[in-house]
Write an enzyme that holds these catalytic residues in place. Structure first.
Site, PDB file in Angstrom:
ATOM      1  N   LYS A   1     -10.589   0.182  -2.418  1.00 30.00           N
ATOM      2  CA  LYS A   1     -10.250  -0.233  -0.934  1.00 30.00           C
ATOM      3  C   LYS A   1     -10.292   1.144  -0.195  1.00 30.00           C
ATOM      4  O   LYS A   1      -9.530   1.924   0.078  1.00 30.00           O
ATOM      5  CB  LYS A   1      -9.012  -0.974  -0.893  1.00 30.00           C
ATOM      6  CG  LYS A   1      -8.952  -0.515   1.009  1.00 30.00           C
ATOM      7  CD  LYS A   1      -7.072  -1.452   0.826  1.00 30.00           C
ATOM      8  CE  LYS A   1      -6.960  -1.439   3.216  1.00 30.00           C
ATOM      9  NZ  LYS A   1      -5.550  -1.776   3.105  1.00 30.00           N
TER      10      LYS A   1
ATOM     11  N   LYS B   1      -7.443   3.428  -3.258  1.00 30.27           N
ATOM     12  CA  LYS B   1      -7.790   3.259  -2.400  1.00 30.27           C
ATOM     13  C   LYS B   1      -7.969   4.694  -1.352  1.00 30.27           C
ATOM     14  O   LYS B   1      -6.554   5.483  -2.009  1.00 30.27           O
ATOM     15  CB  LYS B   1      -6.265   2.652  -0.706  1.00 30.27           C
ATOM     16  CG  LYS B   1      -6.529   2.198  -0.116  1.00 30.27           C
ATOM     17  CD  LYS B   1      -5.603   1.818   0.954  1.00 30.27           C
ATOM     18  CE  LYS B   1      -5.479   2.230   2.677  1.00 30.27           C
ATOM     19  NZ  LYS B   1      -4.395   1.477   3.260  1.00 30.27           N
TER      20      LYS B   1
ATOM     21  N   ASP C   1       1.304  -0.931   0.083  1.00 29.00           N
ATOM     22  CA  ASP C   1      -0.055  -0.138  -0.191  1.00 29.00           C
ATOM     23  C   ASP C   1       0.953   0.847   0.128  1.00 29.00           C
ATOM     24  O   ASP C   1       1.261   1.770   0.985  1.00 29.00           O
ATOM     25  CB  ASP C   1      -0.728   0.329   1.257  1.00 29.00           C
ATOM     26  CG  ASP C   1      -2.005  -1.220   1.206  1.00 29.00           C
ATOM     27  OD1 ASP C   1      -1.478  -2.222   0.565  1.00 29.00           O
ATOM     28  OD2 ASP C   1      -3.237  -0.847   1.954  1.00 29.00           O
TER      29      ASP C   1
END
Length: 342
Positions: free
Chosen positions: A278, A242, A179
């Site tokens: 996400k 995300k 991430d």
């Protein structure tokens, strides 16, 4: 009894209007990225009030109750990235989190739902880079992915070469997913070439590990910036986009998520590639898991209710989901000490 099945190929979720089989067409494969194409987002207007109206009725317009609600909540568990990103993280804390990832709900609840043989587990465990070896060891043989933040999380205000080395080091530790955080200044200055180049280098550093690009949408000021940053991240090769690090003043919201999903849809229509999504930060209640899943299904369709394309960045929400499932089984709410802390 809850009628749901997960064999990783023919997963089903009862939505209240019939049982929908998952369409697990992998599409053309992993997103390879592309050259920066400003025409895909420049001049793209975003109507904030319309986005807010669109999402305002998600939790009220369609009621999901009883066994249908339980099925949606079980599916939400499969899509959770169980996360610990605190300064006091230790090997013991990570191992406890991984034990919860392997067995996200109590045996008595799984038996009451009729899914004791489902092998229910979360989508991934997300930790800091130095905790990756502990998570890998604790999750060995479970099928749960190990994700790690990198690139100077959460602010990302480090020299790019150091951020790239952190990715490479974390991948070398065995992380399956990375991430990354973007430089928000590139978005605020609308320096799309710099943003594309940065993310493309991060994607290259990830190698075979899948990359989730954290846009930190609470810092981006406008929904138009959110849309543009989403498209640029996908053009640079992101496997997921995300919303947040969880450390911003404003984290995942439904209007922001709607804009990002429209960007996903537009990119998919233009290129044929499916990109994951996400939302992360601030999600604590089971009803939020329902609202986001409804949004995913209505905007992108059934394939985006699978952990390959959808994750929740949340931990405390799992506890509330477990409480709601126990209420479904027993008709009463259990005391908080009855559930293992996540």
């Amino acid at each position: 009894m809850l009628h749901t099945k997960d064999d990783r190929a023919t997963a089903q979720v009862d939505t209240g209007s019939g049982t929908l089989p998952a369409t697990r067409d992998a599409g053309p494969g992993r997103n390879p990225g592309m050259s920066l194409d400003l025409s895909m987002f420049e001049g793209h207007a975003v109507n904030r009030s319309a986005a807010e109206r669109r999402v305002a009725t998600l939790g009220t317009r369609r009621a999901i109750k009883k066994q249908h609600q339980a099925a949606w909540l079980v599916n939400a568990i499969r899509c959770v990235d169980l996360t610990t990103l605190s300064g006091d993280d230790t090997e013991g804390k990570v191992r406890r989190l991984c034990a919860k990832a392997r067995n996200p709900i109590a045996t008595r609840i799984a038996e009451g739902l009729g899914i004791a043989d489902m092998d229910l587990r979360v989508g991934a465990v997300c930790v800091y880079p130095t905790m990756v070896p502990h998570a890998l060891d604790a999750l060995d043989g479970s099928g749960v992915a190990v994700a790690s933040v990198a690139t100077g999380f959460p602010a990302g205000l480090m020299p790019l070469d150091l951020r790239l080395r952190e990715i490479e080091w974390t991948v070398a530790q065995g992380a399956h997913e990375i991430d990354i955080v973007i430089t928000r200044e590139h978005v605020l200055r609308q320096d799309w070439a710099a943003l594309h180049d940065e993310i493309a280098q991060m994607r290259a550093a990830c190698g075979d590990a899948h990359m989730k690009a954290i846009l930190a949408t609470g810092d981006l000021q406008t929904l138009r910036n959110v849309y543009a940053a989403s498209i640029v991240a996908m053009q640079a090769g992101a496997d997921f986009i995300k919303t947040s690090t969880g450390k911003e003043a404003v984290n995942a919201t439904l209007p922001v998520s709607l804009v990002m999903l429209r960007a996903l849809r537009d990119y998919g229509e233009a290129t044929g590639y499916r990109i994951g999504f996400k939302p992360a930060g601030g999600m604590k209640q089971a009803k939020e898991a329902l609202a986001w899943q409804i949004l995913m299904k209505e905007e992108l369709g059934r394939p985006w209710l699978e952990p390959e394309l959808f994750r929740f960045g949340a931990s405390s929400m799992l506890g509330d989901i477990e409480c709601q499932l126990e209420h479904h089984v027993t008709g009463r709410y259990a005391a908080s000490h009855r559930h293992a802390a996540s």
